[in-house]
Structures are given as structure tokens and as C-alpha cells.
Design an enzyme around this catalytic site. Structure first.
Site, short mmCIF file in Angstrom:
data_model
loop_
_atom_site.label_atom_id
_atom_site.label_comp_id
_atom_site.label_asym_id
_atom_site.label_seq_id
_atom_site.Cartn_x
_atom_site.Cartn_y
_atom_site.Cartn_z
N ARG A 111 0.88 -1.18 0.00
CA ARG A 111 0.00 0.00 0.00
C ARG A 111 0.91 1.22 0.00
O ARG A 111 1.74 1.38 0.89
CB ARG A 111 -0.91 0.00 1.22
CG ARG A 111 -1.62 1.32 1.45
CD ARG A 111 -2.70 1.26 2.50
NE ARG A 111 -3.87 0.55 2.02
CZ ARG A 111 -5.06 0.60 2.60
NH1 ARG A 111 -5.24 1.32 3.69
NH2 ARG A 111 -6.08 -0.08 2.11
N HIS A 138 -7.70 1.15 -6.05
CA HIS A 138 -7.84 0.22 -4.93
C HIS A 138 -8.49 -1.06 -5.50
O HIS A 138 -9.62 -1.40 -5.17
CB HIS A 138 -8.69 0.85 -3.83
CG HIS A 138 -8.56 0.17 -2.50
ND1 HIS A 138 -7.76 -0.95 -2.29
CD2 HIS A 138 -9.15 0.44 -1.29
CE1 HIS A 138 -7.86 -1.31 -1.02
NE2 HIS A 138 -8.68 -0.50 -0.40
N GLN A 141 -10.14 -3.89 -3.35
CA GLN A 141 -11.42 -3.49 -2.74
C GLN A 141 -12.53 -3.54 -3.79
O GLN A 141 -13.62 -4.05 -3.54
CB GLN A 141 -11.30 -2.08 -2.16
CG GLN A 141 -12.59 -1.57 -1.55
CD GLN A 141 -12.98 -2.29 -0.27
OE1 GLN A 141 -12.22 -2.30 0.68
NE2 GLN A 141 -14.16 -2.91 -0.24
N ASP A 227 -17.42 6.98 -1.23
CA ASP A 227 -16.10 6.86 -0.60
C ASP A 227 -15.90 8.15 0.19
O ASP A 227 -16.66 9.13 0.00
CB ASP A 227 -15.03 6.71 -1.71
CG ASP A 227 -13.62 6.44 -1.18
OD1 ASP A 227 -13.48 6.12 0.01
OD2 ASP A 227 -12.66 6.54 -1.98
N CYS A 267 -16.38 1.34 1.02
CA CYS A 267 -15.20 0.52 1.33
C CYS A 267 -14.76 0.64 2.79
O CYS A 267 -14.05 -0.22 3.29
CB CYS A 267 -14.05 0.86 0.39
SG CYS A 267 -13.40 2.53 0.62
N ARG A 295 -13.56 -9.14 1.81
CA ARG A 295 -12.14 -8.91 1.50
C ARG A 295 -11.35 -10.18 1.80
O ARG A 295 -10.44 -10.55 1.06
CB ARG A 295 -11.59 -7.74 2.35
CG ARG A 295 -12.11 -6.37 2.02
CD ARG A 295 -11.53 -5.80 0.75
NE ARG A 295 -10.09 -5.66 0.77
CZ ARG A 295 -9.42 -4.60 1.23
NH1 ARG A 295 -10.08 -3.55 1.69
NH2 ARG A 295 -8.10 -4.56 1.19
N1 CP Z 1 -11.21 -0.43 2.79
C1 CP Z 1 -9.92 -0.46 3.18
O1 CP Z 1 -9.00 -0.72 2.38
O2 CP Z 1 -9.75 -0.25 4.51
P1 CP Z 1 -8.37 -0.01 5.26
O3 CP Z 1 -7.85 1.34 4.84
O4 CP Z 1 -8.73 -0.06 6.72
O5 CP Z 1 -7.40 -1.09 4.89
N1 NVA Z 2 -10.20 6.65 -0.84
C1 NVA Z 2 -9.83 6.19 0.48
C2 NVA Z 2 -9.99 4.70 0.57
C3 NVA Z 2 -9.63 4.12 1.92
C4 NVA Z 2 -9.72 2.62 1.93
C5 NVA Z 2 -8.40 6.60 0.79
O1 NVA Z 2 -7.54 6.46 -0.08
O2 NVA Z 2 -8.16 7.08 1.90
#
Ligand code: CP
Ligand code: NVA
Length: 315
Positions: A111, A138, A141, A227, A267, A295
Site C-alpha cells: 500500500r 484500490h 477493494q 467513498d 469501502c 475482502r
Molecule cells: N477499505 C480499506 O482498504 O480499509 P483499510 O484502509 O482499513 O485497509
Molecule cells: N479513498 C480512500 C480509501 C480508503 C480505503 C483513501 O484512499 O483514503
């Protein structure tokens, strides 16, 4: 594709086009089997002896828990390489970190911020790399979200999905990239400057409609999605975003315009009374907890597929 001469070829999952539609649908079938196996307490140990390394350069709850639980439940092991406490924080070249990491494990989940960073890592790492969220997407997700839609409403092909709010977010971009492959219609409702960029929209081959009116987007839709308005890394813009996106909240009034069978996806993490009201996210049409659980099952299928394919390709 790795630059390591000992590696014939390898498969990554950085974006939807890395796998074919058949491969994605195969993952859905396998995820459903693995979900059932867990319900019946049947042990599956397809990852025995294999190791996943996770690298987080942004915060996470679900991604960390679901990937680690997935690997452990499949009989494998998992290492969380904290980017802050590793030599990455002291300037070791990313390519060197990638080369070394791949020597210790069978698959990596990362990530990070820019897409170029995960692409560089994958290029130099000899084992499959999975995108666990970047600024540009993502995909694990959204893959889970599509699986959840199929579980609740049947094939996503031909369905109408309405994404309301910051549709240029990593979630909005991954939904846009998935639209043509899975053959669903995506309506993105945002102020113009919050729509996905033209190069991302171009990948959808007319499966995406850019709208400004959230009501028009929600009308008759099978799925309503949102989101956060401020994604990780955008905190300095948060006040401006709140002002710009005011009017794009998913609330009961908007949900009433969707099809009677419509489901609500987010998400998570969510900000109640900002992008969605508590009434909607905690209400009957919301499937966010099943979505979060899924997930685990979808990522198990993905881990198995990439690791076992990689072993086949390189033996
Ligand atoms: N939805 C998601 O990826 O959550 P986190 O940021 O908690 O991993
Ligand atoms: N768009 C959000 C998704 C979190 C899972 C972010 O990047 O913070």
C-alpha cells in the site's frame, strides 16, 4: 514482469487489466467456495509453506487484517514490513528493497502513494505483487465490491452502479477501470473537478457516464456507492473538499430514487453525516459489513491464484 534473470515470467495484480475476465470470474467462484469452507469450519491449507510480505506506507485496518488472516487461515505465514522502521525510511533504493524482499517470500502486498512506486517495486521483485491501495486505485477493494454485488444481486454484467461524491478517488478510478471488463454501467456524480481524469474514463469504453447531479445518477440504480471525501494524503485539502462536495451526500432521500432492491456499498472507513448519513450506512440497504468480510474470501482466492500460477510458470 520481473527483471530477475532467474524468473521466467510472473503475474502481478496492480490493476484490473492484469487479469482476464475469465480469471476474475474464476476468483469469484473460488472466493465463494472458500467462504463456504470457512462457514463450515473446513480447513484449507493451499498456502502451507508460503509467505506473504505486507508493506504499508499508509494507514490500514481492513487490508492489514484481511490479508494477514487470509494467509494464516490458508496455512501460510505473513510478515508486516513496517515501512517506517525499515531501511526504506532511510533511503534504501526501492528497487533494492524489492529485489531483496522477493528472495524471502512468495507474494507481496503493498500500500503506497503514487502508482509509479508500486510499478517500480513490482518490476524489480521476482514474486507477484498485489496493489493494496495507491493514489490511483484500490483494485482488491473494487474486486471485493463486485463479488459482493454478485452475491447479493446476481451477475454485475448489465447492472447500473452509481458512484456519488469524490469519483476521482482511488475507488472511483478502480470502478471506472473495471466497468468495461465486467460490462456494467457506471454513473459518476461529482462536481466536474472531482470526476475521474479523461485517460481513466477512456479505459471504460463508454461504460461510464460523468454527471453532476447525484439524483440523476441514483435514479433506478442497482447499487449506490460512495467513498470518503478526503482520501489519505489529501488531509490539507479537507476543508475545501468538504465545501465542494457538500450536496453529494448519500442520504435516505437519494436512496429512495434508486431501484427498490438497491444496495449501498462503502469501502470504509466512513465519516457518518459527511459522505453518507448514519441512517443509510446503518440501514437495511447497506451491505458494508458483508463487503468488509468479503475482502478475506476474495483475497484468499487472489493469493492462491497468483502464488500457485507463479510456481507453475517458474518450475
Ligand atoms: N477499505 C480499506 O482498504 O480499509 P483499510 O484502509 O482499513 O485497509
Ligand atoms: N479513498 C480512500 C480509501 C480508503 C480505503 C483513501 O484512499 O483514503
Amino acid at each position: 514482469m520481473s527483471h530477475d534473470p532467474r524468473v521466467a515470467t510472473k503475474r502481478d495484480f496492480l490493476k484490473f487489466t492484469d487479469l482476464s475476465l475469465d480469471e476474475h470470474l474464476g476468483l469469484f467462484r473460488r472466493a465463494a467456495e472458500l467462504k463456504k469452507a470457512r462457514r463450515h469450519r473446513r480447513v484449507v491449507r493451499t498456502m502451507a509453506g508460503r509467505t506473504l510480505v505486507m508493506i504499508f506506507e499508509k494507514a490500514s485496518t481492513r487490508t492489514r487484517l484481511s490479508f494477514e488472516a487470509a494467509m494464516l487461515q490458508l496455512g501460510g505465514s505473513c510478515i508486516d514490513l513496517s515501512a517506517q522502521n525499515s531501511q526504506m525510511s532511510r533511503g534504501e533504493p526501492l528497487a533494492d528493497t524489492a529485489r531483496v524482499t522477493g528472495r524471502y517470500c512468495d507474494v507481496v502486498m503493498m500500500r503506497t502513494f503514487g502508482d509509479a512506486r508500486i510499478e517500480e517495486f513490482a518490476q524489480h521483485c521476482q514474486v507477484p505483487v498485489i496493489n493494496g491501495l495507491t493514489d490511483g486505485g484500490h483494485p482488491v477493494q473494487v474486486l471485493t465490491d463486485l463479488f459482493t454485488i454478485e452475491e447479493k444481486l446476481g451477475p454485475v454484467k448489465g447492472k447500473t452502479l452509481a458512484f456519488i461524491g469524490d469519483t476521482a478517488s482511488n475507488m472511483g478510478r478502480s470502478f471506472t477501470r473495471a466497468a468495461s471488463l465486467f460490462d456494467f454501467q457506471l454513473r459518476c456524480a461529482s462536481p466536474v473537478s472531482y470526476h475521474p481524469a479523461p485517460d481513466v474514463v477512456a479505459t471504460s469504453k463508454n461504460h461510464v457516464q460523468l454527471l453532476r447531479d447525484p439524483k440523476e445518477a441514483a435514479k433506478g440504480a442497482d447499487v449506490i456507492i460512495t467513498d470518503v471525501w478526503t482520501s489519505m494524503g489529501q488531509e490539507a485539502e479537507s476543508k475545501q473538499r468538504l465545501a465542494d462536495l457538500n450536496g453529494y451526500q448519500v442520504n435516505a432521500e437519494l436512496m429512495k430514487l434508486a431501484a427498490p432492491h438497491a444496495i449501498f456499498l462503502h469501502c470504509l472507513p466512513a465519516h457518518r453525516e459527511e459522505e453518507v448519513t448514519a441512517e443509510v450506512i446503518d440501514g437495511k440497504q447497506s451491505v458494508v459489513w458483508d463487503e468488509a468480510e468479503n475482502r478475506l474470501h476474495v483475497q484468499k482466492a487472489l493469493l492462491e491464484y497468483l502464488v500457485l500460477e507463479n510456481e507453475k510458470l517458474n518450475t
